[in-house]
Design a protein around this motif. Structure first.
Motif, PDB file in Angstrom:
ATOM      1  N   GLN A  99     -12.632   0.716   7.608  1.00 39.21           N
ATOM      2  CA  GLN A  99     -13.561   1.821   7.362  1.00 39.21           C
ATOM      3  C   GLN A  99     -14.104   1.764   5.926  1.00 39.21           C
ATOM      4  OE1 GLN A  99     -12.002   5.675   8.640  1.00 39.21           O
ATOM      5  NE2 GLN A  99     -10.367   4.569   9.691  1.00 39.21           N
ATOM      6  N   PRO A 100     -14.858   0.729   5.594  1.00 44.22           N
ATOM      7  CA  PRO A 100     -15.334   0.586   4.214  1.00 44.22           C
ATOM      8  C   PRO A 100     -16.317   1.680   3.797  1.00 44.22           C
ATOM      9  CG  PRO A 100     -16.368  -1.026   5.627  1.00 44.22           C
ATOM     10  CD  PRO A 100     -15.325  -0.342   6.453  1.00 44.22           C
ATOM     11  N   HIS A 101     -16.908   2.384   4.754  1.00 41.67           N
ATOM     12  CA  HIS A 101     -17.816   3.483   4.404  1.00 41.67           C
ATOM     13  C   HIS A 101     -17.051   4.731   3.980  1.00 41.67           C
ATOM     14  CE1 HIS A 101     -16.817   3.753   8.668  1.00 41.67           C
ATOM     15  NE2 HIS A 101     -16.991   5.054   8.562  1.00 41.67           N
ATOM     16  N   ARG A 102     -15.773   4.832   4.367  1.00 43.04           N
ATOM     17  CA  ARG A 102     -14.950   5.983   3.985  1.00 43.04           C
ATOM     18  C   ARG A 102     -14.018   5.686   2.815  1.00 43.04           C
ATOM     19  NH1 ARG A 102     -11.482   8.513   8.344  1.00 43.04           N
ATOM     20  NH2 ARG A 102     -11.127   9.965   6.642  1.00 43.04           N
ATOM     21  N   PHE A 103     -13.549   4.452   2.731  1.00 39.94           N
ATOM     22  CA  PHE A 103     -12.574   4.073   1.709  1.00 39.94           C
ATOM     23  C   PHE A 103     -13.117   2.912   0.891  1.00 39.94           C
ATOM     24  CE2 PHE A 103     -10.186   5.834   5.282  1.00 39.94           C
ATOM     25  CZ  PHE A 103      -9.515   6.863   4.648  1.00 39.94           C
ATOM     26  N   SER A 104     -12.813   2.914  -0.369  1.00 38.12           N
ATOM     27  CA  SER A 104     -13.350   1.911  -1.290  1.00 38.12           C
ATOM     28  C   SER A 104     -13.017   0.490  -0.833  1.00 38.12           C
ATOM     29  CB  SER A 104     -12.772   2.130  -2.684  1.00 38.12           C
ATOM     30  OG  SER A 104     -13.162   1.075  -3.532  1.00 38.12           O
ATOM     31  N   PRO A 105     -14.046  -0.292  -0.561  1.00 40.41           N
ATOM     32  CA  PRO A 105     -13.781  -1.688  -0.201  1.00 40.41           C
ATOM     33  C   PRO A 105     -13.256  -2.501  -1.381  1.00 40.41           C
ATOM     34  CG  PRO A 105     -16.149  -1.264  -0.260  1.00 40.41           C
ATOM     35  CD  PRO A 105     -15.458   0.047  -0.493  1.00 40.41           C
ATOM     36  N   ASN A 106     -13.334  -1.960  -2.577  1.00 41.23           N
ATOM     37  CA  ASN A 106     -12.743  -2.634  -3.731  1.00 41.23           C
ATOM     38  C   ASN A 106     -11.224  -2.507  -3.734  1.00 41.23           C
ATOM     39  OD1 ASN A 106     -15.243  -3.410  -4.737  1.00 41.23           O
ATOM     40  ND2 ASN A 106     -15.500  -1.466  -5.816  1.00 41.23           N
ATOM     41  N   LEU A 107     -10.699  -1.467  -3.111  1.00 42.54           N
ATOM     42  CA  LEU A 107      -9.253  -1.284  -3.013  1.00 42.54           C
ATOM     43  C   LEU A 107      -8.687  -1.896  -1.738  1.00 42.54           C
ATOM     44  CD1 LEU A 107      -8.804   2.407  -4.226  1.00 42.54           C
ATOM     45  CD2 LEU A 107      -8.350   0.312  -5.486  1.00 42.54           C
ATOM     46  N   TYR A 108      -9.408  -1.739  -0.654  1.00 43.24           N
ATOM     47  CA  TYR A 108      -8.929  -2.181   0.656  1.00 43.24           C
ATOM     48  C   TYR A 108      -9.853  -3.273   1.180  1.00 43.24           C
ATOM     49  CZ  TYR A 108      -6.641   2.327   0.203  1.00 43.24           C
ATOM     50  OH  TYR A 108      -5.914   3.394  -0.252  1.00 43.24           O
ATOM     51  N   GLN A 136      -0.243   3.417  -4.642  1.00 39.29           N
ATOM     52  CA  GLN A 136      -0.601   4.814  -4.394  1.00 39.29           C
ATOM     53  C   GLN A 136      -0.601   5.630  -5.675  1.00 39.29           C
ATOM     54  OE1 GLN A 136       1.010   6.478  -0.481  1.00 39.29           O
ATOM     55  NE2 GLN A 136       2.325   4.693  -0.844  1.00 39.29           N
ATOM     56  N   LEU A 137       0.385   5.416  -6.506  1.00 40.40           N
ATOM     57  CA  LEU A 137       0.468   6.168  -7.755  1.00 40.40           C
ATOM     58  C   LEU A 137      -0.605   5.735  -8.748  1.00 40.40           C
ATOM     59  CD1 LEU A 137       4.349   6.234  -8.203  1.00 40.40           C
ATOM     60  CD2 LEU A 137       2.869   8.113  -7.451  1.00 40.40           C
ATOM     61  N   THR A 138      -0.860   4.453  -8.829  1.00 43.53           N
ATOM     62  CA  THR A 138      -1.829   3.923  -9.787  1.00 43.53           C
ATOM     63  C   THR A 138      -3.258   4.291  -9.430  1.00 43.53           C
ATOM     64  OG1 THR A 138      -0.358   2.079 -10.276  1.00 43.53           O
ATOM     65  CG2 THR A 138      -2.664   1.822 -10.903  1.00 43.53           C
ATOM     66  N   TYR A 139      -3.600   4.195  -8.147  1.00 44.26           N
ATOM     67  CA  TYR A 139      -4.973   4.420  -7.713  1.00 44.26           C
ATOM     68  C   TYR A 139      -5.180   5.783  -7.051  1.00 44.26           C
ATOM     69  CZ  TYR A 139      -5.441  -0.480  -8.827  1.00 44.26           C
ATOM     70  OH  TYR A 139      -5.444  -1.681  -9.495  1.00 44.26           O
ATOM     71  N   ASN A 140      -4.182   6.665  -7.196  1.00 45.48           N
ATOM     72  CA  ASN A 140      -4.261   8.018  -6.655  1.00 45.48           C
ATOM     73  C   ASN A 140      -4.647   8.008  -5.165  1.00 45.48           C
ATOM     74  OD1 ASN A 140      -3.995  10.786  -6.805  1.00 45.48           O
ATOM     75  ND2 ASN A 140      -6.113  11.111  -7.430  1.00 45.48           N
ATOM     76  N   GLN A 141      -3.928   7.197  -4.410  1.00 40.91           N
ATOM     77  CA  GLN A 141      -4.148   7.071  -2.970  1.00 40.91           C
ATOM     78  C   GLN A 141      -2.935   7.639  -2.243  1.00 40.91           C
ATOM     79  OE1 GLN A 141      -7.133   5.471  -1.605  1.00 40.91           O
ATOM     80  NE2 GLN A 141      -7.622   5.965  -3.726  1.00 40.91           N
ATOM     81  N   LYS A 142      -3.128   7.992  -0.998  1.00 39.83           N
ATOM     82  CA  LYS A 142      -2.051   8.513  -0.172  1.00 39.83           C
ATOM     83  C   LYS A 142      -2.120   7.789   1.169  1.00 39.83           C
ATOM     84  CE  LYS A 142      -0.262  13.063   0.941  1.00 39.83           C
ATOM     85  NZ  LYS A 142      -0.593  14.489   0.877  1.00 39.83           N
ATOM     86  N   LEU A 143      -1.223   6.828   1.371  1.00 41.63           N
ATOM     87  CA  LEU A 143      -1.272   5.998   2.565  1.00 41.63           C
ATOM     88  C   LEU A 143      -0.539   6.610   3.761  1.00 41.63           C
ATOM     89  CD1 LEU A 143      -0.739   2.447   1.028  1.00 41.63           C
ATOM     90  CD2 LEU A 143      -2.850   3.419   1.930  1.00 41.63           C
ATOM     91  N   ALA A 144       0.235   7.620   3.544  1.00 42.34           N
ATOM     92  CA  ALA A 144       0.957   8.272   4.646  1.00 42.34           C
ATOM     93  C   ALA A 144       0.808   9.785   4.464  1.00 42.34           C
ATOM     94  CB  ALA A 144       2.426   7.850   4.638  1.00 42.34           C
ATOM     95  N   GLY A 145       1.404  10.526   5.349  1.00 36.24           N
ATOM     96  CA  GLY A 145       1.256  11.977   5.306  1.00 36.24           C
ATOM     97  C   GLY A 145       2.107  12.667   4.261  1.00 36.24           C
ATOM     98  N   TYR A 146       2.692  11.915   3.359  1.00 36.51           N
ATOM     99  CA  TYR A 146       3.563  12.508   2.346  1.00 36.51           C
ATOM    100  C   TYR A 146       3.323  11.818   1.014  1.00 36.51           C
ATOM    101  CZ  TYR A 146       5.907   8.615   4.575  1.00 36.51           C
ATOM    102  OH  TYR A 146       6.166   7.414   5.170  1.00 36.51           O
ATOM    103  N   ILE A 147       3.724  12.479  -0.044  1.00 35.76           N
ATOM    104  CA  ILE A 147       3.561  11.944  -1.389  1.00 35.76           C
ATOM    105  C   ILE A 147       4.579  10.832  -1.581  1.00 35.76           C
ATOM    106  CG2 ILE A 147       3.749  12.484  -3.848  1.00 35.76           C
ATOM    107  CD1 ILE A 147       2.914  15.360  -3.098  1.00 35.76           C
ATOM    108  N   PRO A 148       4.151   9.668  -2.105  1.00 37.43           N
ATOM    109  CA  PRO A 148       5.103   8.580  -2.304  1.00 37.43           C
ATOM    110  C   PRO A 148       6.183   8.970  -3.302  1.00 37.43           C
ATOM    111  CG  PRO A 148       3.023   8.084  -3.369  1.00 37.43           C
ATOM    112  CD  PRO A 148       2.819   9.342  -2.589  1.00 37.43           C
ATOM    113  N   ARG A 149       7.389   8.579  -2.987  1.00 38.99           N
ATOM    114  CA  ARG A 149       8.490   8.909  -3.889  1.00 38.99           C
ATOM    115  C   ARG A 149       9.038   7.648  -4.542  1.00 38.99           C
ATOM    116  NH1 ARG A 149      13.069  10.654   0.501  1.00 38.99           N
ATOM    117  NH2 ARG A 149      13.688   8.554   1.068  1.00 38.99           N
ATOM    118  N   ILE A 150       9.518   7.842  -5.726  1.00 36.53           N
ATOM    119  CA  ILE A 150      10.089   6.712  -6.483  1.00 36.53           C
ATOM    120  C   ILE A 150      11.588   6.801  -6.383  1.00 36.53           C
ATOM    121  CG2 ILE A 150      10.281   5.648  -8.733  1.00 36.53           C
ATOM    122  CD1 ILE A 150       7.576   6.805  -9.409  1.00 36.53           C
TER     123      ILE A 150
END
Length: 150
Positions: A99-108, A136-150
């Motif tokens: 879905q390059p029209h919705r999400f940055s093709p530079n990231l994905y 996710q933390l560096t590019y402020n992305q959320k790949l799942a339904g929850y905040i990534p944990r360290i």
């Protein structure tokens, strides 16, 4: 499984491009020479298993430092936990690539071929899981339904 590594390498190369990268201008260099030169870069993490015929090279500015200084140590998460998260992250990553029209093709840029039926081992799952967290933390992305944990 080589396709997984080539896909991830290509994707991470485009994501991690910056002016401090080494440029290889000698087109006659062997792939081993290039691999050795890349391995000397501190922003590079190499994961390989010749028995399963795959290799993942993560080239991302700051990832290696983050992995050593911020990520939970090896053994903190179980392999099953990381495999489950990696499956979720890969599915969402691949959806975003399509879905390059919705999400940055530079990231994905490219899909990741992660087969849940293959046992990649602890090290691969550890580094892949932590790369997804770092991404996710560096590019402020959320790949799942929850905040990534360290």
């Amino acid at each position: 499984m080589k396709s997984l590594s080539y896909l991830l390498i290509s994707c991470l190369l485009f994501i991690g491009c910056n002016t401090s990268k080494n440029v290889f201008t000698n087109t006659t260099s062997s792939s081993n020479d290039i691999r050795d030169a890349i391995a000397e870069n501190q922003d590079t993490v190499r994961i390989a298993n010749d028995n399963l015929e795959y290799e993942i090279i993560i080239i991302e500015p700051g990832f290696n430092t983050w992995l050593v200084s911020t990520a939970r140590p090896e053994g903190f998460y179980s392999q099953e936990f990381m495999e489950a998260r990696n499956r979720q992250y890969v599915i969402e990553w691949n959806n975003r690539v399509l879905q390059p029209h919705r999400f940055s093709p530079n990231l994905y840029e490219m899909q990741i071929n992660y087969d849940p039926a293959v046992d990649y081992g602890y090290e691969v799952n550890y580094k892949l899981y932590n790369y997804f967290i770092y991404f996710q933390l560096t590019y402020n992305q959320k790949l799942a339904g929850y905040i990534p944990r360290i």
